[in-house]
Write an enzyme that holds these catalytic residues in place. Structure first.
Site, PDB file in Angstrom:
ATOM      1  CD  GLU A   1      -2.976  -1.178   2.346  1.00 55.74           C
ATOM      2  OE1 GLU A   1      -2.482  -0.669   3.326  1.00 55.74           O
ATOM      3  OE2 GLU A   1      -3.965  -1.698   2.116  1.00 55.74           O
TER       4      GLU A   1
ATOM      5  CD  GLU B   1       4.448 -20.877  12.013  1.00 57.70           C
ATOM      6  OE1 GLU B   1       4.562 -21.246  13.231  1.00 57.70           O
ATOM      7  OE2 GLU B   1       3.704 -20.298  11.297  1.00 57.70           O
TER       8      GLU B   1
END
Length: 325
Positions: free
Chosen positions: A110, A141
């Site tokens: 963004e 992960e």
């Protein structure tokens, strides 16, 4: 490598270590961190009406802003490290997995349209790559090696920000380790004030969000806290880098009709001049908001405004100072 907050539990009646460990194996790793604790206030949540459930969730959510407020001094240190990295020509790199990684990817994506900055300024790295952004790939992960490999190409002088709700995610730990080997500044953002990875970072922003409404569901309060922290971090970095004038976005380039209208509105707000005068200045500046703004406020042509901005490294207030305003 296990931390003091991790306990391996192995199945099998003989008590021997099984041949298969890790993702898909027989070893279970119990993480004893605040994000995994059980919330004593929501034991009966499954007996409540929809409205009562929502009220309990909302009551817990209201605690998050105060928890974030308690770690603002540490977050300010992270902001200054980010500004230093960008001013040196390097970049900011986010590393995360699961919810943390998705929040990081959103924040990075963004910034270019909001502040007109190159996408290379802030880059998000997610454990498991792009596939893990849209579907859960939980095992990825656990690879410290993958985190190390992903961070091994980060240029020296960059800032590496690791995000891990529990503060112990191996992927993030590997990224922080590789970053330090490359002389990069490092930050850890977690929901665990006693995060095991804190010692791997120059700055630890450890927000105390406590137990979740649903035990271990760190997409809730911990995720909200990380969203607030990253939004605040990146916004503060952009402001410090001169990508705003007052509280207005001035890095937006007018590349289409809708954006030109938005920029004209910004120029009107900043100068108090008419829409017609602002549109004319924007045309003369070839759609560059900051050039148009400096031109209008200083009463100079677009060429002189652009030159002042070059000297000021894009900062409008500094450019105005160069022009005696």
């Amino acid at each position: 490598m296990r931390t003091e907050q991790e306990t391996p539990v192995r199945g099998g009646s003989d008590g021997q270590r099984p041949d298969r460990t890790g993702p898909g194996g027989d070893e279970a790793v119990i993480v004893r961190s605040p994000t995994e604790a059980r919330n004593s206030g929501t034991y009966d949540i499954d007996l409540l009406s929809a409205l009562e459930i929502l009220r309990q969730i909302n009551a817990e959510d209201t605690t998050v802003a105060a928890a974030v407020g308690a770690v603002l001094p540490e977050l300010a240190e992270a902001v200054e490290l980010g500004v230093k990295a960008l001013e040196s020509g390097a970049a900011i790199h986010y590393f995360g997995a699961g919810t943390s990684g998705r929040i990081a990817a959103q924040d990075a994506a963004e910034l270019p349209p909001t502040y007109g900055v190159p996408p290379e300024w802030v880059v998000a790295h997610h454990a498991g790559g792009g596939d893990a952004l849209t579907k859960a790939l939980e095992g990825v992960e656990d690879s410290r090696e993958a985190g190390w490999a992903d961070a091994a190409e980060v240029p020296e002088g960059s800032l590496v920000v690791g995000l891990a709700a529990s503060g112990r995610t191996p992927y993030v730990g590997g990224a922080l380790e590789a970053a330090r080997e490359r002389s990069c500044a490092t930050v850890l953002i977690s929901a665990n004030p006693d995060a095991p990875l804190a010692s791997s970072a120059d700055v630890h922003v450890g927000v105390s969000t406590g137990a979740e409404v649903i035990a271990g569901s760190t997409r809730m309060k911990a995720g909200t806290a990380q969203k607030l922290l990253l939004n605040s971090f990146s916004t503060a970095v952009m402001v410090r880098m001169g990508r705003t004038y007052s509280n207005l976005m001035v890095g937006v380039d007018a590349t289409n009709g809708k954006l030109r209208g938005r920029v004209v509105t910004i120029l009107v707000e900043a100068t108090g001049l008419s829409e017609e005068a602002c549109a004319e200045a924007l045309n003369a500046a070839e759609g560059d908001t900051r050039v148009a703004l400096v031109s209008l406020l200083a009463g100079v042509d677009a060429e002189r405004a652009a030159s002042a901005l070059d000297v000021a490294r894009g900062r409008v207030r500094v450019a105005l100072g160069e022009l005696g305003i």
